[in-house]
Design a protein around this motif. Structure first.
Motif, PDB file in Angstrom:
ATOM      1  N   HIS A 160       5.055  12.541  -6.631  1.00 36.31           N
ATOM      2  CA  HIS A 160       5.330  11.129  -6.349  1.00 36.31           C
ATOM      3  C   HIS A 160       5.645  10.895  -4.876  1.00 36.31           C
ATOM      4  CE1 HIS A 160       5.130  10.009 -10.519  1.00 36.31           C
ATOM      5  NE2 HIS A 160       6.031  10.914 -10.847  1.00 36.31           N
ATOM      6  N   VAL A 161       6.087  11.931  -4.181  1.00 36.74           N
ATOM      7  CA  VAL A 161       6.332  11.798  -2.744  1.00 36.74           C
ATOM      8  C   VAL A 161       5.019  11.536  -2.016  1.00 36.74           C
ATOM      9  CG1 VAL A 161       7.142  12.981  -0.668  1.00 36.74           C
ATOM     10  CG2 VAL A 161       8.374  13.278  -2.838  1.00 36.74           C
ATOM     11  N   PHE A 162       3.992  12.296  -2.378  1.00 38.15           N
ATOM     12  CA  PHE A 162       2.702  12.159  -1.708  1.00 38.15           C
ATOM     13  C   PHE A 162       2.000  10.853  -2.092  1.00 38.15           C
ATOM     14  CE2 PHE A 162       3.495  16.754  -1.897  1.00 38.15           C
ATOM     15  CZ  PHE A 162       3.369  17.069  -0.543  1.00 38.15           C
ATOM     16  N   THR A 163       1.993  10.528  -3.382  1.00 43.79           N
ATOM     17  CA  THR A 163       1.343   9.283  -3.800  1.00 43.79           C
ATOM     18  C   THR A 163       2.104   8.069  -3.263  1.00 43.79           C
ATOM     19  OG1 THR A 163       2.547   9.401  -5.909  1.00 43.79           O
ATOM     20  CG2 THR A 163       0.303  10.254  -5.871  1.00 43.79           C
ATOM     21  N   GLY A 164       3.432   8.160  -3.251  1.00 39.36           N
ATOM     22  CA  GLY A 164       4.224   7.064  -2.696  1.00 39.36           C
ATOM     23  C   GLY A 164       3.942   6.867  -1.215  1.00 39.36           C
ATOM     24  N   ALA A 165       3.776   7.963  -0.484  1.00 36.06           N
ATOM     25  CA  ALA A 165       3.476   7.874   0.947  1.00 36.06           C
ATOM     26  C   ALA A 165       2.126   7.204   1.185  1.00 36.06           C
ATOM     27  CB  ALA A 165       3.492   9.269   1.564  1.00 36.06           C
ATOM     28  N   ILE A 166       1.166   7.497   0.325  1.00 29.32           N
ATOM     29  CA  ILE A 166      -0.163   6.878   0.456  1.00 29.32           C
ATOM     30  C   ILE A 166      -0.064   5.365   0.277  1.00 29.32           C
ATOM     31  CG2 ILE A 166      -2.442   6.681  -0.614  1.00 29.32           C
ATOM     32  CD1 ILE A 166      -2.242   9.678  -1.257  1.00 29.32           C
ATOM     33  N   PHE A 167       0.662   4.934  -0.763  1.00 24.47           N
ATOM     34  CA  PHE A 167       0.807   3.496  -1.008  1.00 24.47           C
ATOM     35  C   PHE A 167       1.615   2.821   0.097  1.00 24.47           C
ATOM     36  CE2 PHE A 167       0.014   4.758  -5.533  1.00 24.47           C
ATOM     37  CZ  PHE A 167      -1.156   4.032  -5.681  1.00 24.47           C
ATOM     38  N   ALA A 168       2.578   3.539   0.667  1.00 20.84           N
ATOM     39  CA  ALA A 168       3.365   2.976   1.764  1.00 20.84           C
ATOM     40  C   ALA A 168       2.486   2.721   2.982  1.00 20.84           C
ATOM     41  CB  ALA A 168       4.510   3.922   2.117  1.00 20.84           C
ATOM     42  N   VAL A 169       1.630   3.675   3.299  1.00 21.07           N
ATOM     43  CA  VAL A 169       0.715   3.516   4.437  1.00 21.07           C
ATOM     44  C   VAL A 169      -0.250   2.364   4.188  1.00 21.07           C
ATOM     45  CG1 VAL A 169      -1.151   4.613   5.727  1.00 21.07           C
ATOM     46  CG2 VAL A 169       0.898   5.924   5.152  1.00 21.07           C
ATOM     47  N   LEU A 170      -0.767   2.270   2.958  1.00 17.91           N
ATOM     48  CA  LEU A 170      -1.681   1.175   2.625  1.00 17.91           C
ATOM     49  C   LEU A 170      -1.005  -0.181   2.801  1.00 17.91           C
ATOM     50  CD1 LEU A 170      -3.529   2.521  -0.557  1.00 17.91           C
ATOM     51  CD2 LEU A 170      -4.513   2.098   1.710  1.00 17.91           C
ATOM     52  N   SER A 211       9.602  -6.684   2.794  1.00 17.67           N
ATOM     53  CA  SER A 211       9.674  -5.281   3.205  1.00 17.67           C
ATOM     54  C   SER A 211       9.079  -4.370   2.139  1.00 17.67           C
ATOM     55  CB  SER A 211      11.128  -4.883   3.464  1.00 17.67           C
ATOM     56  OG  SER A 211      11.854  -4.879   2.245  1.00 17.67           O
ATOM     57  N   LEU A 212       8.868  -3.133   2.517  1.00 23.63           N
ATOM     58  CA  LEU A 212       8.242  -2.161   1.623  1.00 23.63           C
ATOM     59  C   LEU A 212       9.071  -1.915   0.370  1.00 23.63           C
ATOM     60  CD1 LEU A 212       5.982  -0.058   1.163  1.00 23.63           C
ATOM     61  CD2 LEU A 212       7.350   1.564   2.484  1.00 23.63           C
ATOM     62  N   LEU A 213      10.383  -2.037   0.465  1.00 26.59           N
ATOM     63  CA  LEU A 213      11.260  -1.724  -0.657  1.00 26.59           C
ATOM     64  C   LEU A 213      11.340  -2.848  -1.690  1.00 26.59           C
ATOM     65  CD1 LEU A 213      14.200   0.048   1.202  1.00 26.59           C
ATOM     66  CD2 LEU A 213      12.284   1.085  -0.026  1.00 26.59           C
ATOM     67  N   SER A 214      10.706  -3.970  -1.426  1.00 29.57           N
ATOM     68  CA  SER A 214      10.704  -5.067  -2.391  1.00 29.57           C
ATOM     69  C   SER A 214       9.661  -4.784  -3.466  1.00 29.57           C
ATOM     70  CB  SER A 214      10.388  -6.388  -1.686  1.00 29.57           C
ATOM     71  OG  SER A 214      10.347  -7.440  -2.620  1.00 29.57           O
ATOM     72  N   TYR A 215      10.052  -4.911  -4.735  1.00 30.29           N
ATOM     73  CA  TYR A 215       9.161  -4.554  -5.832  1.00 30.29           C
ATOM     74  C   TYR A 215       8.669  -5.772  -6.617  1.00 30.29           C
ATOM     75  CZ  TYR A 215      13.687  -4.992  -8.125  1.00 30.29           C
ATOM     76  OH  TYR A 215      14.910  -5.449  -8.539  1.00 30.29           O
ATOM     77  N   LYS A 216       8.794  -6.969  -6.044  1.00 30.43           N
ATOM     78  CA  LYS A 216       8.356  -8.180  -6.727  1.00 30.43           C
ATOM     79  C   LYS A 216       7.139  -8.777  -6.031  1.00 30.43           C
ATOM     80  CE  LYS A 216      12.968  -9.390  -8.416  1.00 30.43           C
ATOM     81  NZ  LYS A 216      14.021 -10.429  -8.455  1.00 30.43           N
ATOM     82  N   VAL A 217       6.450  -9.668  -6.738  1.00 31.49           N
ATOM     83  CA  VAL A 217       5.306 -10.380  -6.168  1.00 31.49           C
ATOM     84  C   VAL A 217       5.796 -11.731  -5.653  1.00 31.49           C
ATOM     85  CG1 VAL A 217       3.037 -11.356  -6.616  1.00 31.49           C
ATOM     86  CG2 VAL A 217       3.716  -9.237  -7.749  1.00 31.49           C
ATOM     87  N   PHE A 235      -3.856  -6.821  -2.666  1.00 32.29           N
ATOM     88  CA  PHE A 235      -3.918  -5.363  -2.531  1.00 32.29           C
ATOM     89  C   PHE A 235      -2.638  -4.831  -1.879  1.00 32.29           C
ATOM     90  CE2 PHE A 235      -8.618  -5.673  -3.020  1.00 32.29           C
ATOM     91  CZ  PHE A 235      -8.752  -4.713  -4.006  1.00 32.29           C
ATOM     92  N   ALA A 236      -2.134  -5.568  -0.910  1.00 32.72           N
ATOM     93  CA  ALA A 236      -0.891  -5.160  -0.251  1.00 32.72           C
ATOM     94  C   ALA A 236       0.268  -5.196  -1.240  1.00 32.72           C
ATOM     95  CB  ALA A 236      -0.606  -6.076   0.933  1.00 32.72           C
ATOM     96  N   SER A 237       0.315  -6.247  -2.042  1.00 35.61           N
ATOM     97  CA  SER A 237       1.368  -6.371  -3.046  1.00 35.61           C
ATOM     98  C   SER A 237       1.299  -5.239  -4.061  1.00 35.61           C
ATOM     99  CB  SER A 237       1.247  -7.722  -3.753  1.00 35.61           C
ATOM    100  OG  SER A 237       2.178  -7.825  -4.808  1.00 35.61           O
ATOM    101  N   ALA A 238       0.077  -4.923  -4.511  1.00 33.40           N
ATOM    102  CA  ALA A 238      -0.099  -3.829  -5.472  1.00 33.40           C
ATOM    103  C   ALA A 238       0.347  -2.500  -4.873  1.00 33.40           C
ATOM    104  CB  ALA A 238      -1.559  -3.753  -5.908  1.00 33.40           C
ATOM    105  N   SER A 239       0.071  -2.290  -3.595  1.00 31.07           N
ATOM    106  CA  SER A 239       0.479  -1.050  -2.926  1.00 31.07           C
ATOM    107  C   SER A 239       1.996  -0.966  -2.822  1.00 31.07           C
ATOM    108  CB  SER A 239      -0.144  -0.978  -1.529  1.00 31.07           C
ATOM    109  OG  SER A 239      -1.557  -0.972  -1.596  1.00 31.07           O
TER     110      SER A 239
END
Length: 228
Positions: A42-52, A63-69, A82-86
């Motif tokens: 999950h560290v690696f997959t999370g990093a990929i989504f963070a970069v996206l 911010s990146l830590l927000s988990y809502k739409v 796509f940004a929201s999904a990432s």
């Protein structure tokens, strides 16, 4: 990794929060090495989504830590979606990383990590199972209460209805599974448990068999009686 430990995969458990491979390594630390790869992924997959998200986000997005739409996501068109999904995928990977490392409840990876480390430290099999079970009850009860408090208080910082409902389900499920493990140990049927009944917990990392261990799961043998 399981094959590198000279282990044979017996079963693979898939569920909404991940997967668990059931196999038979020859020592508990082998189980820890395999189990810890789940959370690490999950560290690696999370990093990929963070970069996206950083690449796709607009200036007015959260911010990146927000988990809502948010409306800003929708107003930004397809790129915003796509940004929201990432961003949400990053949040889920972060949550799964924490859960699989800190919540020692079957079938989460933490139960094998905790069990392997405790067994390696010299604790008996029964003490290892009970310690893991009581820790699971304590942690999951906290998650369960947190979810209910969030629902009743309607506190934004504690999450919305969906998040708090997930906390309630996860906490309740984990507490019940952990309590069932306590009952299994008390009934002296730990050899039937899917995790602690496996042969790898019968020995330490150095290959020495330890007290309270079972070499392999065994079904109870019924006594034969003459029928008159």
């Amino acid at each position: 990794m399981a094959y590198r430990q000279n282990a044979t995969i017996e079963d693979i458990v898939l569920w909404p929060l991940g997967g668990l491979s059931i196999y038979g390594p020859d020592h508990p630390m082998g189980d820890v090495k395999v189990a810890i790869l789940g959370p690490v992924s999950h560290v690696f997959t999370g990093a990929i989504f963070a970069v996206l998200y950083i690449m796709l986000k607009a200036d007015d997005m959260p911010s990146l830590l927000s988990y809502k739409v948010y409306y800003a996501d929708i107003e930004s068109g397809l790129r915003g979606l796509f940004a929201s999904a990432s961003r949400i995928a990053f949040s889920w990977n972060l949550m799964l990383l924490v859960v699989h490392l800190l919540v020692p409840v079957y079938p989460m990876d933490a139960v094998r990590i905790w069990a392997g480390l405790l067994r390696r430290s010299g604790k008996s099999l029964a003490d290892t199972a009970k310690f893991t079970a009581y820790a699971g009850i304590l942690i999951c009860s906290g998650i369960f209460i947190y979810g209910w408090v969030g629902l009743f208080m309607d506190a934004t910082f504690m999450g919305g209805i969906t998040e708090n409902s997930a906390y309630i389900v996860l906490g309740g499920f984990g507490a019940l599974v952990s309590w069932n493990l306590v009952q299994t140990v008390n009934a002296d049927r730990i050899n039937l448990d899917k995790v602690f009944g496996r042969g790898c917990y019968a020995i330490t990392g150095s290959g020495v068999e330890m007290p309270g261990a079972v070499s392999s799961p065994q079904l109870p043998v019924e006594e034969e009686r003459d029928i008159i």
